[in-house]
Design a protein around this motif. Structure first.
Motif, short mmCIF file in Angstrom:
data_model
loop_
_atom_site.label_atom_id
_atom_site.label_comp_id
_atom_site.label_asym_id
_atom_site.label_seq_id
_atom_site.Cartn_x
_atom_site.Cartn_y
_atom_site.Cartn_z
N GLN A 72 17.73 39.62 76.31
CA GLN A 72 18.01 41.03 76.63
C GLN A 72 16.75 41.84 76.88
N MET A 73 15.59 41.35 76.40
CA MET A 73 14.34 42.09 76.60
C MET A 73 14.01 42.22 78.08
N LEU A 125 5.66 34.98 88.45
CA LEU A 125 5.79 33.69 87.78
C LEU A 125 7.22 33.50 87.30
N ARG A 126 7.75 34.51 86.65
CA ARG A 126 9.10 34.40 86.10
C ARG A 126 10.14 34.17 87.20
N LYS A 127 10.05 34.97 88.26
CA LYS A 127 11.02 34.86 89.35
C LYS A 127 10.87 33.54 90.11
N ASN A 128 9.63 33.16 90.39
CA ASN A 128 9.41 31.94 91.17
C ASN A 128 9.78 30.69 90.39
N PHE A 129 9.55 30.70 89.08
CA PHE A 129 9.93 29.56 88.27
C PHE A 129 11.46 29.40 88.28
N GLY A 174 12.83 34.12 76.55
CA GLY A 174 14.14 34.75 76.64
C GLY A 174 14.81 34.54 77.97
N VAL A 175 14.02 34.14 78.97
CA VAL A 175 14.56 33.81 80.30
C VAL A 175 14.54 32.31 80.52
N PHE A 176 13.43 31.68 80.13
CA PHE A 176 13.26 30.24 80.38
C PHE A 176 14.27 29.37 79.65
N VAL A 177 14.53 29.69 78.37
CA VAL A 177 15.42 28.83 77.58
C VAL A 177 16.89 28.97 78.00
N PHE A 217 12.47 29.51 69.97
CA PHE A 217 13.63 30.24 70.48
C PHE A 217 14.86 29.50 69.96
N THR A 218 15.76 30.24 69.34
CA THR A 218 16.94 29.65 68.68
C THR A 218 16.54 28.51 67.76
N GLY A 219 15.40 28.68 67.08
CA GLY A 219 14.97 27.71 66.09
C GLY A 219 14.26 26.48 66.62
#
Length: 424
Positions: A382-383, A84-88, A109-112, A142-144
């Protein structure tokens, strides 16, 4: 890469002018407040990373959505976590990506940073946001900014045990270990304990029992990996020990672990609440407990929320209005209570939380002790580098390619290189 399973749920649902929607937010913060074409067909691509039993309920909810409103096409596609993460990320470069994604909050942490998603509170509106648990909402930020609309709270791993094999649950891991090995010696099980040995999410909780953590300070501007430590060596030594002695299988992914436990061939399983429905369906009389102490110290698995994010590409006013209506529907009290049957976690709708189906459910109430010992999963970019560093090394330790005492340094190097590759 695991095979991608795609399931389509097609529904024609009518979109209304937002001002007529029940529970809609204030006009000043509502992206869908602009007048929309209530008859124009709209298609929603919905991607999710959920358990099979949850997928079935999602399909039923989509059908209900269709029955109530005839004009939006909803296509549900299932992906495993990494896919899901890679394909998105890849799909965002074109026009084939999703409009809505249901996944764990660490994906933020990846999407934003990748500009894949947009704030969700401005879509559903302030009034609807008030219907959801505020603590859960914080985990979707994320970031508020509110990028995720959580639909469940917990997502932690814990121990489930077969009551037919385990009459008195162990108080320590040493007791679990002895009990599991004895059951195996007696021929009553194939393995004392099973869990997904491929994904480090299921084993990283053990690191806490040895006083370790993966970052120095997750709240700093530049958190540093802390994997080259004595705690990681102890963790990997522990993993190698229970692997070599045969307490856990030589190889096991999520499917193998689940099948062994559901088949009565394993006494204990470390898994999340999402597995409860399948255990019940398989006829297993099971109990749950926190992962027991190791040398007197409690393991600290990660807890998280799972929820809905909206693609940054959703801009058309008709699409925004359709997305809003769908999000409000699947996060209503009734819809979340239906989903609880599958994922067995605490819902986020305030009314659903107070329902007797939740307060009277021992499998949900029984998670509170493990949640009190869990650590919120870091929702930082970074996670991603941590998971990518730990995963192959953990497998190499179990297979004998890497010594436990060498694992930490290798993980640290991989994590540092991964963070640099992320441009951080």
């Amino acid at each position: 890469m695991k095979k991608i399973k795609t399931i389509m749920a097609i529904a024609m649902v009518s979109t209304m002018v937002v001002g007529t929607l029940s529970g809609c937010g204030s006009k000043t913060s509502d992206k869908a407040s602009t007048a929309v074409d209530s008859t124009k067909p709209v298609s929603i691509a919905f991607w999710e990373q959920d358990d099979a039993s949850a997928q079935k309920i999602l399909d039923k909810l989509i059908i209900d959505f269709h029955t109530a409103n005839p004009n939006i096409t909803v296509k549900r596609t299932h992906y495993e976590t990494e896919d899901l993460r890679k394909n998105f990320t890849t799909a965002s470069l074109g026009t084939t990506g999703p409009d809505i994604v249901l996944s764990p909050n660490d994906n933020l942490g990846v999407f934003v940073p990748g500009s894949l998603v947009q704030p969700v509170d401005t879509i559903v509106g302030a009034d609807f946001m008030k219907t959801l648990d505020q603590k859960s909402l914080e985990a979707g930020k994320f970031t508020g900014k509110q990028y995720m609309l959580p639909d469940r709270n917990g997502n932690e791993v814990l121990v489930s045990y077969n009551k037919k094999l385990v009459t008195t649950p162990p108080k320590t891991f040493e007791e679990l270990e002895a009990m599991g090995l004895q059951l195996k010696k007696d021929g009553k099980v194939e393995y004392g304990l099973v869990f997904n040995e491929v994904e480090p999410f299921f084993a990283v909780g053990f690191l806490g029992a040895f006083g370790g953590k993966v970052f120095d300070d997750v709240n700093s501007a530049s958190p540093k990996p802390t994997l080259n430590t004595p705690a990681v060596t102890q963790w990997m030594t522990f993993m190698k020990k229970i692997h070599t002695e045969g307490l856990i299988p030589k190889e096991s992914d999520a499917t193998i672990a689940d099948n062994l436990f559901k088949g009565g061939k394993a006494a204990f399983i470390i898994n999340g609440p999402w597995g409860f429905a399948d255990y019940t369906k398989a006829g297993i009389d099971f109990g749950i407990m926190s992962i027991p102490t190791i040398n007197g110290k409690s393991p600290a698995p990660y807890s998280a929320v799972k929820g809905y994010t909206v693609s940054a590409g959703v801009k058309d006013v008709n699409k925004v209005a359709a997305v809003k209506k769908f999000l409000m529907f699947v996060n209503s009290k009734d819809a979340q209570l239906k989903m609880v049957v599958a994922h067995q976690q605490i819902p986020t709708n305030n009314e659903a939380i107070k329902d007797a189906k939740i307060t009277g459910n021992p499998l949900i109430v029984g998670q509170k002790d493990q949640l009190s010992k869990a650590i919120p999963m870091p929702v930082i970019t970074q996670m991603r580098a941590i998971w990518d560093a730990v995963k192959p090394v953990q497998q190499d330790v179990l297979s004998g390619k890497t010594k436990p005492e060498d694992a930490g340094a290798i993980m640290q190097k991989k994590a540092e290189d991964g963070i640099k590759a992320l441009g951080l």
